[in-house]
Design a protein around this motif. Sequence first.
Motif, PDB file in Angstrom:
ATOM      1  N   LEU A 231      48.629  62.659 -15.651  1.00  0.00           N
ATOM      2  CA  LEU A 231      46.815  62.916 -15.794  1.00  0.00           C
ATOM      3  C   LEU A 231      46.190  62.618 -17.194  1.00  0.00           C
ATOM      4  O   LEU A 231      45.528  62.988 -17.760  1.00  0.00           O
ATOM      5  N   ALA A 232      46.917  62.473 -18.201  1.00  0.00           N
ATOM      6  CA  ALA A 232      47.422  62.323 -19.589  1.00  0.00           C
ATOM      7  C   ALA A 232      45.907  61.508 -19.675  1.00  0.00           C
ATOM      8  O   ALA A 232      45.345  61.259 -20.271  1.00  0.00           O
ATOM      9  N   PRO A 233      45.603  60.093 -18.852  1.00  0.00           N
ATOM     10  CA  PRO A 233      44.676  58.910 -19.400  1.00  0.00           C
ATOM     11  C   PRO A 233      42.916  60.058 -19.214  1.00  0.00           C
ATOM     12  O   PRO A 233      41.953  60.367 -18.764  1.00  0.00           O
ATOM     13  N   TYR A 234      43.374  60.329 -17.508  1.00  0.00           N
ATOM     14  CA  TYR A 234      41.842  61.521 -17.103  1.00  0.00           C
ATOM     15  C   TYR A 234      41.529  62.976 -18.665  1.00  0.00           C
ATOM     16  O   TYR A 234      40.374  62.908 -18.673  1.00  0.00           O
ATOM     17  N   LEU A 235      43.415  63.312 -18.529  1.00  0.00           N
ATOM     18  CA  LEU A 235      42.859  64.628 -19.884  1.00  0.00           C
ATOM     19  C   LEU A 235      41.916  63.980 -21.331  1.00  0.00           C
ATOM     20  O   LEU A 235      41.050  64.295 -21.914  1.00  0.00           O
ATOM     21  N   ASP A 236      42.243  62.852 -21.703  1.00  0.00           N
ATOM     22  CA  ASP A 236      41.992  61.729 -22.178  1.00  0.00           C
ATOM     23  C   ASP A 236      40.140  61.775 -22.525  1.00  0.00           C
ATOM     24  O   ASP A 236      39.988  61.824 -23.692  1.00  0.00           O
ATOM     25  N   THR A 237      39.996  61.231 -21.500  1.00  0.00           N
ATOM     26  CA  THR A 237      38.544  60.977 -21.427  1.00  0.00           C
ATOM     27  C   THR A 237      37.922  62.326 -21.337  1.00  0.00           C
ATOM     28  O   THR A 237      37.288  62.070 -21.780  1.00  0.00           O
ATOM     29  N   LEU A 238      38.091  63.552 -20.747  1.00  0.00           N
ATOM     30  CA  LEU A 238      37.943  64.235 -20.369  1.00  0.00           C
ATOM     31  C   LEU A 238      37.205  64.653 -21.353  1.00  0.00           C
ATOM     32  O   LEU A 238      36.292  65.832 -22.389  1.00  0.00           O
ATOM     33  N   ALA A 239      39.147  64.516 -22.937  1.00  0.00           N
ATOM     34  CA  ALA A 239      38.736  64.946 -24.160  1.00  0.00           C
ATOM     35  C   ALA A 239      37.625  64.822 -25.362  1.00  0.00           C
ATOM     36  O   ALA A 239      36.727  64.509 -26.226  1.00  0.00           O
ATOM     37  N   ARG A 240      37.323  63.053 -24.891  1.00  0.00           N
ATOM     38  CA  ARG A 240      36.330  62.069 -25.529  1.00  0.00           C
ATOM     39  C   ARG A 240      34.592  62.345 -25.157  1.00  0.00           C
ATOM     40  O   ARG A 240      33.798  61.773 -25.825  1.00  0.00           O
ATOM     41  N   MET A 241      35.055  62.785 -23.731  1.00  0.00           N
ATOM     42  CA  MET A 241      34.164  63.527 -23.224  1.00  0.00           C
ATOM     43  C   MET A 241      32.819  64.725 -23.757  1.00  0.00           C
ATOM     44  O   MET A 241      31.484  65.016 -23.323  1.00  0.00           O
ATOM     45  N   ALA A 242      34.121  65.590 -24.501  1.00  0.00           N
ATOM     46  CA  ALA A 242      33.607  66.508 -25.100  1.00  0.00           C
ATOM     47  C   ALA A 242      32.114  66.734 -25.330  1.00  0.00           C
ATOM     48  O   ALA A 242      31.703  65.268 -26.686  1.00  0.00           O
ATOM     49  N   PRO A 243      31.337  67.871 -25.595  1.00  0.00           N
ATOM     50  CA  PRO A 243      30.085  67.815 -26.506  1.00  0.00           C
ATOM     51  C   PRO A 243      30.717  68.096 -28.152  1.00  0.00           C
ATOM     52  O   PRO A 243      31.450  67.992 -28.447  1.00  0.00           O
ATOM     53  N   GLY A 244      29.431  67.088 -29.114  1.00  0.00           N
ATOM     54  CA  GLY A 244      29.818  66.939 -29.841  1.00  0.00           C
ATOM     55  C   GLY A 244      29.216  65.446 -30.720  1.00  0.00           C
ATOM     56  O   GLY A 244      28.121  65.281 -31.794  1.00  0.00           O
ATOM     57  N   ASP A 245      29.348  64.509 -30.080  1.00  0.00           N
ATOM     58  CA  ASP A 245      29.626  63.480 -30.589  1.00  0.00           C
ATOM     59  C   ASP A 245      28.976  62.060 -29.701  1.00  0.00           C
ATOM     60  O   ASP A 245      29.415  61.743 -28.780  1.00  0.00           O
ATOM     61  N   PRO A 246      27.572  61.820 -29.689  1.00  0.00           N
ATOM     62  CA  PRO A 246      27.504  61.291 -28.369  1.00  0.00           C
ATOM     63  C   PRO A 246      27.730  60.083 -28.746  1.00  0.00           C
ATOM     64  O   PRO A 246      27.999  59.198 -27.740  1.00  0.00           O
ATOM     65  N   SER A 247      27.761  59.621 -29.444  1.00  0.00           N
ATOM     66  CA  SER A 247      27.939  58.175 -30.117  1.00  0.00           C
ATOM     67  C   SER A 247      29.618  57.469 -29.332  1.00  0.00           C
ATOM     68  O   SER A 247      29.620  56.516 -28.465  1.00  0.00           O
ATOM     69  N   ARG A 248      31.002  59.100 -29.921  1.00  0.00           N
ATOM     70  CA  ARG A 248      31.974  58.749 -28.668  1.00  0.00           C
ATOM     71  C   ARG A 248      32.148  59.314 -27.184  1.00  0.00           C
ATOM     72  O   ARG A 248      32.728  57.968 -26.786  1.00  0.00           O
ATOM     73  N   GLN A 249      30.854  59.708 -26.936  1.00  0.00           N
ATOM     74  CA  GLN A 249      30.705  59.898 -25.442  1.00  0.00           C
ATOM     75  C   GLN A 249      30.312  58.581 -24.993  1.00  0.00           C
ATOM     76  O   GLN A 249      30.807  58.734 -23.515  1.00  0.00           O
ATOM     77  N   GLU A 250      29.309  57.842 -25.434  1.00  0.00           N
ATOM     78  CA  GLU A 250      28.846  56.671 -25.107  1.00  0.00           C
ATOM     79  C   GLU A 250      29.490  55.894 -24.987  1.00  0.00           C
ATOM     80  O   GLU A 250      30.065  54.763 -23.463  1.00  0.00           O
ATOM     81  N   ALA A 251      30.845  55.254 -25.306  1.00  0.00           N
ATOM     82  CA  ALA A 251      31.386  54.656 -25.927  1.00  0.00           C
ATOM     83  C   ALA A 251      32.645  54.759 -24.836  1.00  0.00           C
ATOM     84  O   ALA A 251      32.418  53.892 -24.017  1.00  0.00           O
ATOM     85  N   GLU A 252      32.739  56.121 -24.555  1.00  0.00           N
ATOM     86  CA  GLU A 252      33.969  56.151 -23.581  1.00  0.00           C
ATOM     87  C   GLU A 252      33.415  55.831 -22.421  1.00  0.00           C
ATOM     88  O   GLU A 252      34.405  55.618 -21.353  1.00  0.00           O
ATOM     89  N   LEU A 253      32.249  56.045 -22.057  1.00  0.00           N
ATOM     90  CA  LEU A 253      31.285  56.241 -20.943  1.00  0.00           C
ATOM     91  C   LEU A 253      31.278  54.618 -19.943  1.00  0.00           C
ATOM     92  O   LEU A 253      31.470  53.967 -19.175  1.00  0.00           O
ATOM     93  N   VAL A 254      30.832  53.600 -21.615  1.00  0.00           N
ATOM     94  CA  VAL A 254      31.097  52.423 -21.526  1.00  0.00           C
ATOM     95  C   VAL A 254      32.141  51.609 -21.061  1.00  0.00           C
ATOM     96  O   VAL A 254      32.571  50.645 -20.195  1.00  0.00           O
ATOM     97  N   ALA A 255      33.071  52.192 -21.588  1.00  0.00           N
ATOM     98  CA  ALA A 255      34.492  51.777 -21.336  1.00  0.00           C
ATOM     99  C   ALA A 255      35.370  52.067 -20.251  1.00  0.00           C
ATOM    100  O   ALA A 255      36.041  51.231 -19.752  1.00  0.00           O
ATOM    101  N   THR A 256      34.715  52.775 -19.235  1.00  0.00           N
ATOM    102  CA  THR A 256      35.835  53.537 -18.414  1.00  0.00           C
ATOM    103  C   THR A 256      34.678  52.925 -17.049  1.00  0.00           C
ATOM    104  O   THR A 256      34.934  52.306 -16.116  1.00  0.00           O
ATOM    105  N   LEU A 257      33.359  52.746 -17.396  1.00  0.00           N
ATOM    106  CA  LEU A 257      32.737  52.044 -16.426  1.00  0.00           C
ATOM    107  C   LEU A 257      33.095  50.351 -16.471  1.00  0.00           C
ATOM    108  O   LEU A 257      33.405  49.959 -15.454  1.00  0.00           O
ATOM    109  N   GLU A 258      33.264  49.764 -17.585  1.00  0.00           N
ATOM    110  CA  GLU A 258      34.032  48.208 -17.914  1.00  0.00           C
ATOM    111  C   GLU A 258      35.239  48.198 -16.845  1.00  0.00           C
ATOM    112  O   GLU A 258      35.445  47.574 -16.310  1.00  0.00           O
TER     113      GLU A 258
END
Length: 189
Positions: free
Chosen positions: A25-52
Motif C-alpha cells: 500500500l506504500a505507493p498509494y499512501l504516498d500518493t494520498l500524502a502528496r494530495m493532502a491539502p495545503g500545497d496546490p502546486s504539489r497536488q497538481e504535480a502529483e495529479l499530473v504524474a499519476t495521470l501520465e
Amino acid sequence: TGLTGTRGITETATASPPAAPPPVLAPYLDTLARMAPGDPSRQEAELVATLEAAQQTRNSTDTLRYALALGSAGHAKSNPVEAKRLISELLASPNTLDATETSFAQAYLREFDARVALYAELARQREESEQKLKSLDATADRRTDALAAENKQLKRALAEAERKLEAVAEMERSLLEQAGAEAEQPPRP
C-alpha cells in the motif's frame, strides 16, 4: 485471580500501537500524502504524474494511484465521480491487484460513492433553497404590488375625503359670512 491476569493481558494487547500498513500500500499512501491539502502546486504535480503513469503503463497500480489522486478531497480538480468510475472499471475487469490492494480500492470506492451521494444531496438542497428564494421573491413582489395598489387607493380616498372636507369648510364659511352679514344689518321695521 486467573481472570484478573487475563483481563490485564487483553487490556495490554488492545493498547498496543496499530500495525504498520502492508508495503504493497506504500505507493498509494504516498500518493494520498502528496494530495493532502495545503500545497496546490504539489497536488497538481502529483495529479499530473499519476495521470501520465496511468496513461503510459495502463497497469492496475498506476490506474488506482491516479483514481486516488483524482478523487482526493481538498484540491481544485477533485473529481470523485470520475475516480469512482475508474475504480469500478478497474475492479470489474481483470487486474493485477492483490487482495490487500483490492480491499483498499473497494474502501476508496465506497468513500468516493459516499462523497458523490453527498454532493448530489448538496446540489438538491441548493436547488431547493433557490426555488424557495424565488418563491419568496415572487411572494414579496406580489405583496409589494398589492401594497402599492392599496396605497394608491388610500391616497385617492384621502384626496376625496380632503375635497369633501374642503367643501364642508367652504359651506361653513359661507354660512358664517351670511350669518355675520345678517347680524350687521339693522332689523327692519
